[in-house]
Design a protein around this motif. Sequence first.
Motif, PDB file in Angstrom:
ATOM      1  N   PHE A  38      33.449  20.741 -36.783  1.00 53.44           N
ATOM      2  CA  PHE A  38      32.718  19.763 -36.722  1.00 53.44           C
ATOM      3  C   PHE A  38      31.556  19.566 -37.931  1.00 53.44           C
ATOM      4  CE2 PHE A  38      31.856  22.445 -33.149  1.00 53.44           C
ATOM      5  CZ  PHE A  38      30.750  22.950 -33.439  1.00 53.44           C
ATOM      6  N   MET A  39      31.174  18.497 -38.531  1.00 53.13           N
ATOM      7  CA  MET A  39      29.952  18.478 -39.550  1.00 53.13           C
ATOM      8  C   MET A  39      28.718  18.311 -38.890  1.00 53.13           C
ATOM      9  SD  MET A  39      32.441  18.725 -41.687  1.00 53.13           S
ATOM     10  CE  MET A  39      31.702  18.663 -43.365  1.00 53.13           C
ATOM     11  N   THR A  87      19.610  18.391 -36.079  1.00 60.50           N
ATOM     12  CA  THR A  87      21.074  18.444 -37.012  1.00 60.50           C
ATOM     13  C   THR A  87      22.035  17.792 -35.934  1.00 60.50           C
ATOM     14  OG1 THR A  87      21.740  20.577 -35.742  1.00 60.50           O
ATOM     15  CG2 THR A  87      20.699  20.967 -37.803  1.00 60.50           C
ATOM     16  N   GLY A  88      23.145  17.289 -36.740  1.00 59.36           N
ATOM     17  CA  GLY A  88      23.885  16.698 -35.807  1.00 59.36           C
ATOM     18  C   GLY A  88      25.187  17.583 -35.612  1.00 59.36           C
ATOM     19  N   THR A 131      29.709  14.745 -43.175  1.00 58.64           N
ATOM     20  CA  THR A 131      29.566  15.871 -44.497  1.00 58.64           C
ATOM     21  C   THR A 131      28.640  16.837 -43.820  1.00 58.64           C
ATOM     22  OG1 THR A 131      27.353  14.467 -45.003  1.00 58.64           O
ATOM     23  CG2 THR A 131      29.858  13.857 -46.094  1.00 58.64           C
ATOM     24  N   GLY A 132      28.098  17.803 -44.981  1.00 56.87           N
ATOM     25  CA  GLY A 132      27.242  18.763 -44.693  1.00 56.87           C
ATOM     26  C   GLY A 132      27.953  20.035 -44.357  1.00 56.87           C
ATOM     27  N   ALA A 133      27.043  20.877 -43.654  1.00 60.07           N
ATOM     28  CA  ALA A 133      27.707  22.325 -43.159  1.00 60.07           C
ATOM     29  C   ALA A 133      28.596  22.225 -42.133  1.00 60.07           C
ATOM     30  CB  ALA A 133      26.484  22.963 -42.833  1.00 60.07           C
TER      31      ALA A 133
END
Length: 206
Positions: free
Chosen positions: A133-134, A173-174, A31-33
Amino acid sequence: MRKIQIAVMALCLAAAMNAKAAMAIYASGATGATWYEPAGGTVGSVFTVGSQVAVNQAGVFDYGSDGLAGSHLVGIWNSTGVLLDTATVAAGTVDPLNNGFRWATLATPLTLIPGTIYVVGADYSGAGISDIFMTQATINSPFVWVSDADSNPSNVSGHGGSLEFPTGGDSTTGLFGPNLRAVPEPTTMIAGAGALGLALLGIGRA
């Protein structure tokens, strides 16, 4: 009675396969940006494991689950940049979709050892809008996420054109594009399911 025995064995095998596969995925629930990588660069993450695990598949996140715009070579390195294993995830919908990622088999199964730092990265040359990619995901045991990793930390886009050791990154961040999972060997699953099935049948006869 024979039909009942076959049915019990089939149910046990299916349960064993589902239980083991669910425990083996490195990152799930991405999830996420979103980050779009149209011009190349190797993107991934640094990780370790809390217990020994044998990995034999690599995946790439398929945003929208509608197929990848390009193929992606995924690599696994040790902390000094030695490439340990690779797999190519095909463009489109050729490779199977599971948990939002498309999966391909590694060149050889790779056993990961606790206390060792590893890096997984995917080449995003020729990527398209489906190849996003997330920044967030659920990390599943025994995997432990350490930091993100990319081949050009100041500007990921526009760097490289092939798989390269992604040395840059941070721990804030990932970059969850590439993924890993361990799929149990068929002989192991069958043996376990068979033993469980025989035990259940024995109980039924008692």
